[in-house]
Write a protein that holds these residues in place. Sequence first.
Motif, PDB file in Angstrom:
ATOM      1  N   THR A 117       0.800  -1.228   0.000  1.00  0.00           N
ATOM      2  CA  THR A 117       0.000   0.000   0.000  1.00  0.00           C
ATOM      3  C   THR A 117       0.834   1.281   0.000  1.00  0.00           C
ATOM      4  OG1 THR A 117      -0.174  -0.192   2.407  1.00  0.00           O
ATOM      5  CG2 THR A 117      -1.974  -1.104   1.094  1.00  0.00           C
ATOM      6  N   LEU A 118       1.718   1.452   0.988  1.00  0.00           N
ATOM      7  CA  LEU A 118       2.440   2.716   1.120  1.00  0.00           C
ATOM      8  C   LEU A 118       3.953   2.583   0.945  1.00  0.00           C
ATOM      9  CD1 LEU A 118       0.531   4.291   4.154  1.00  0.00           C
ATOM     10  CD2 LEU A 118       0.237   4.787   1.721  1.00  0.00           C
ATOM     11  N   LEU A 119       4.430   1.384   0.709  1.00  0.00           N
ATOM     12  CA  LEU A 119       5.862   1.157   0.533  1.00  0.00           C
ATOM     13  C   LEU A 119       6.116   0.362  -0.741  1.00  0.00           C
ATOM     14  CD1 LEU A 119       6.981   0.093   4.139  1.00  0.00           C
ATOM     15  CD2 LEU A 119       7.496   2.268   3.017  1.00  0.00           C
ATOM     16  N   ILE A 120       7.282   0.580  -1.333  1.00  0.00           N
ATOM     17  CA  ILE A 120       7.741  -0.289  -2.400  1.00  0.00           C
ATOM     18  C   ILE A 120       8.093  -1.632  -1.760  1.00  0.00           C
ATOM     19  CG2 ILE A 120       9.468  -0.622  -4.205  1.00  0.00           C
ATOM     20  CD1 ILE A 120       7.550   1.741  -4.660  1.00  0.00           C
ATOM     21  N   PRO A 121       7.698  -2.763  -2.344  1.00  0.00           N
ATOM     22  CA  PRO A 121       8.018  -4.067  -1.746  1.00  0.00           C
ATOM     23  C   PRO A 121       9.515  -4.221  -1.499  1.00  0.00           C
ATOM     24  CG  PRO A 121       6.476  -4.318  -3.550  1.00  0.00           C
ATOM     25  CD  PRO A 121       6.922  -2.888  -3.584  1.00  0.00           C
ATOM     26  N   GLY A 122       9.850  -4.872  -0.389  1.00  0.00           N
ATOM     27  CA  GLY A 122      11.258  -5.016  -0.004  1.00  0.00           C
ATOM     28  C   GLY A 122      12.128  -5.613  -1.084  1.00  0.00           C
ATOM     29  N   LEU A 123      11.616  -6.595  -1.825  1.00  0.00           N
ATOM     30  CA  LEU A 123      12.409  -7.247  -2.864  1.00  0.00           C
ATOM     31  C   LEU A 123      12.704  -6.317  -4.033  1.00  0.00           C
ATOM     32  CD1 LEU A 123      10.817 -10.828  -3.030  1.00  0.00           C
ATOM     33  CD2 LEU A 123      12.997 -10.158  -1.991  1.00  0.00           C
ATOM     34  N   LEU A 124      12.001  -5.177  -4.103  1.00  0.00           N
ATOM     35  CA  LEU A 124      12.165  -4.261  -5.234  1.00  0.00           C
ATOM     36  C   LEU A 124      12.765  -2.918  -4.828  1.00  0.00           C
ATOM     37  CD1 LEU A 124       8.756  -4.862  -7.062  1.00  0.00           C
ATOM     38  CD2 LEU A 124      10.943  -6.005  -7.453  1.00  0.00           C
ATOM     39  N   GLN A 125      13.194  -2.779  -3.589  1.00  0.00           N
ATOM     40  CA  GLN A 125      13.713  -1.499  -3.113  1.00  0.00           C
ATOM     41  C   GLN A 125      15.169  -1.278  -3.527  1.00  0.00           C
ATOM     42  OE1 GLN A 125      13.170  -1.260   1.126  1.00  0.00           O
ATOM     43  NE2 GLN A 125      10.933  -1.420   1.008  1.00  0.00           N
ATOM     44  N   THR A 126      15.498  -0.021  -3.858  1.00  0.00           N
ATOM     45  CA  THR A 126      16.895   0.338  -4.062  1.00  0.00           C
ATOM     46  C   THR A 126      17.568   0.437  -2.695  1.00  0.00           C
ATOM     47  OG1 THR A 126      16.474   2.718  -3.930  1.00  0.00           O
ATOM     48  CG2 THR A 126      16.298   1.676  -6.112  1.00  0.00           C
ATOM     49  N   LYS A 127      18.883   0.432  -2.694  1.00  0.00           N
ATOM     50  CA  LYS A 127      19.609   0.544  -1.427  1.00  0.00           C
ATOM     51  C   LYS A 127      19.288   1.859  -0.739  1.00  0.00           C
ATOM     52  CE  LYS A 127      24.210   0.503   0.665  1.00  0.00           C
ATOM     53  NZ  LYS A 127      25.677   0.434   0.431  1.00  0.00           N
ATOM     54  N   ALA A 128      19.251   2.955  -1.506  1.00  0.00           N
ATOM     55  CA  ALA A 128      18.986   4.270  -0.918  1.00  0.00           C
ATOM     56  C   ALA A 128      17.594   4.325  -0.300  1.00  0.00           C
ATOM     57  CB  ALA A 128      19.139   5.350  -1.980  1.00  0.00           C
ATOM     58  N   TYR A 129      16.619   3.741  -0.961  1.00  0.00           N
ATOM     59  CA  TYR A 129      15.250   3.706  -0.435  1.00  0.00           C
ATOM     60  C   TYR A 129      15.210   2.872   0.846  1.00  0.00           C
ATOM     61  CZ  TYR A 129      10.112   3.153  -0.567  1.00  0.00           C
ATOM     62  OH  TYR A 129       8.770   3.157  -0.269  1.00  0.00           O
ATOM     63  N   SER A 130      15.867   1.708   0.825  1.00  0.00           N
ATOM     64  CA  SER A 130      15.902   0.850   2.019  1.00  0.00           C
ATOM     65  C   SER A 130      16.567   1.561   3.192  1.00  0.00           C
ATOM     66  CB  SER A 130      16.653  -0.446   1.712  1.00  0.00           C
ATOM     67  OG  SER A 130      15.944  -1.255   0.801  1.00  0.00           O
ATOM     68  N   GLU A 131      17.589   2.348   2.916  1.00  0.00           N
ATOM     69  CA  GLU A 131      18.276   3.073   3.990  1.00  0.00           C
ATOM     70  C   GLU A 131      17.328   4.050   4.674  1.00  0.00           C
ATOM     71  OE1 GLU A 131      22.930   3.082   2.444  1.00  0.00           O
ATOM     72  OE2 GLU A 131      21.551   4.681   1.810  1.00  0.00           O
ATOM     73  N   ILE A 132      16.487   4.698   3.903  1.00  0.00           N
ATOM     74  CA  ILE A 132      15.505   5.618   4.488  1.00  0.00           C
ATOM     75  C   ILE A 132      14.498   4.846   5.334  1.00  0.00           C
ATOM     76  CG2 ILE A 132      13.638   7.222   3.973  1.00  0.00           C
ATOM     77  CD1 ILE A 132      16.408   8.373   3.451  1.00  0.00           C
ATOM     78  N   ILE A 133      13.997   3.743   4.791  1.00  0.00           N
ATOM     79  CA  ILE A 133      12.981   2.951   5.494  1.00  0.00           C
ATOM     80  C   ILE A 133      13.533   2.394   6.801  1.00  0.00           C
ATOM     81  CG2 ILE A 133      11.487   0.924   5.350  1.00  0.00           C
ATOM     82  CD1 ILE A 133      10.718   3.335   3.568  1.00  0.00           C
ATOM     83  N   HIS A 134      14.815   2.000   6.790  1.00  0.00           N
ATOM     84  CA  HIS A 134      15.417   1.387   7.980  1.00  0.00           C
ATOM     85  C   HIS A 134      16.250   2.375   8.796  1.00  0.00           C
ATOM     86  CE1 HIS A 134      14.107  -2.671   7.264  1.00  0.00           C
ATOM     87  NE2 HIS A 134      14.586  -2.677   6.043  1.00  0.00           N
ATOM     88  N   ASP A 135      16.058   3.662   8.532  1.00  0.00           N
ATOM     89  CA  ASP A 135      16.755   4.695   9.300  1.00  0.00           C
ATOM     90  C   ASP A 135      18.269   4.446   9.318  1.00  0.00           C
ATOM     91  OD1 ASP A 135      16.828   7.042  10.744  1.00  0.00           O
ATOM     92  OD2 ASP A 135      16.584   6.048  12.683  1.00  0.00           O
ATOM     93  N   TYR A 136      18.806   4.052   8.174  1.00  0.00           N
ATOM     94  CA  TYR A 136      20.245   3.837   7.957  1.00  0.00           C
ATOM     95  C   TYR A 136      20.848   2.763   8.865  1.00  0.00           C
ATOM     96  CZ  TYR A 136      19.908   7.972   5.040  1.00  0.00           C
ATOM     97  OH  TYR A 136      19.551   8.859   4.053  1.00  0.00           O
ATOM     98  N   ALA A 137      20.033   1.796   9.270  1.00  0.00           N
ATOM     99  CA  ALA A 137      20.552   0.652  10.026  1.00  0.00           C
ATOM    100  C   ALA A 137      21.227  -0.294   9.033  1.00  0.00           C
ATOM    101  CB  ALA A 137      19.421  -0.061  10.767  1.00  0.00           C
ATOM    102  N   ALA A 138      22.561  -0.267   9.009  1.00  0.00           N
ATOM    103  CA  ALA A 138      23.327  -0.944   7.956  1.00  0.00           C
ATOM    104  C   ALA A 138      23.021  -2.435   7.855  1.00  0.00           C
ATOM    105  CB  ALA A 138      24.821  -0.733   8.194  1.00  0.00           C
ATOM    106  N   THR A 139      22.910  -3.112   8.979  1.00  0.00           N
ATOM    107  CA  THR A 139      22.693  -4.551   8.942  1.00  0.00           C
ATOM    108  C   THR A 139      21.325  -4.888   8.355  1.00  0.00           C
ATOM    109  OG1 THR A 139      24.085  -4.829  10.912  1.00  0.00           O
ATOM    110  CG2 THR A 139      22.670  -6.666  10.303  1.00  0.00           C
ATOM    111  N   LYS A 140      20.313  -4.117   8.696  1.00  0.00           N
ATOM    112  CA  LYS A 140      18.972  -4.367   8.156  1.00  0.00           C
ATOM    113  C   LYS A 140      18.931  -4.105   6.657  1.00  0.00           C
ATOM    114  CE  LYS A 140      16.436  -3.484  12.447  1.00  0.00           C
ATOM    115  NZ  LYS A 140      15.392  -2.664  13.115  1.00  0.00           N
ATOM    116  N   VAL A 141      19.642  -3.073   6.223  1.00  0.00           N
ATOM    117  CA  VAL A 141      19.709  -2.779   4.787  1.00  0.00           C
ATOM    118  C   VAL A 141      20.435  -3.912   4.059  1.00  0.00           C
ATOM    119  CG1 VAL A 141      20.631  -1.207   3.034  1.00  0.00           C
ATOM    120  CG2 VAL A 141      19.607  -0.285   5.130  1.00  0.00           C
TER     121      VAL A 141
END
Length: 288
Positions: A117-141
């Motif tokens: 609904t409000l997020l790009i699916p995790g399997l399709l996220q760019t690294k930069a987008y994932s960093e925003i979603i995970h608040d720059y938590a390197a291991t989660k990214v």
Amino acid sequence: MGFRSGISERQRRLGEELRRVRDAAGRSALEIGQAIGVKGPAISHIEAGRMGLNIERLSIWLDLCGVTDPGYRAGLAAMSKSVRTGWWADFKPHVHPTALDLAEAEASATALDSYQTLLIPGLLQTKAYSEIIHDYAATKVQFRQQRQQLLTSENAPPFHVVIHEAALHMMYGGPTIMRDQLNHLVEVSGLPHVTIQILPFDCTSYSSTETSFVLMHGPHTRLDSVLLEHPHGSDFLGDPEDVAAFRRKFERIRGLALPPLSTTTPASSVHRDSWGLIQHIRYKIQGR
């Protein structure tokens, strides 16, 4: 057989299936226990996923309960033999157990259907987008990027995703990151096993589309499951009626969504498609 220190979703689901077939056959825990050579209380622990079951005992259990479907039996055997030794095991101290279960389920899925609904699916996220979603938590990214390798693996499962248009307008990280994210969607849609559709704002039908979910197809339809995402975490659903309801929901949503994203067949002036809508949003972003 000792108790497990932690129960994975696969282990929990195997126990749930064993309880389901035992109940359907009208067999008591005492009967099953006597047949496989364990005490009655051990059956409840097996069905709760707290204890494992070897292939020999699994076969006796299924025979006693009259389970003859070879595909279903093979799927249960694979669940029984599998151990959590995939790449995701290295991330156990750093990510939520549900994330580990998701990675394991994706690795064994025969197909994946997702609605977001409000997020790009995790399997399709760019690294930069994932960093925003995970608040720059390197291991989660890093964990998310590792999951994405599934799409380019040798035996990548078919992946069909419907994304609500709202997710394309959320400027997470700003216009540049979102423009690159939309470009990535177009690029990934070129993979032969990836299908991306957009559910537009002007859809005039309602299909209970407020909740994101992932439908994971197992080696047998009786082993399909649903990952239901909500504000307080995620839950796996394995009850056949629940899974069937989400199958119907996904079919309904994909029918309401625009035709799949395709760079080879762009939208015409008469019929809109997902590619044309993404192009329109990218154009708006560039003007910001």
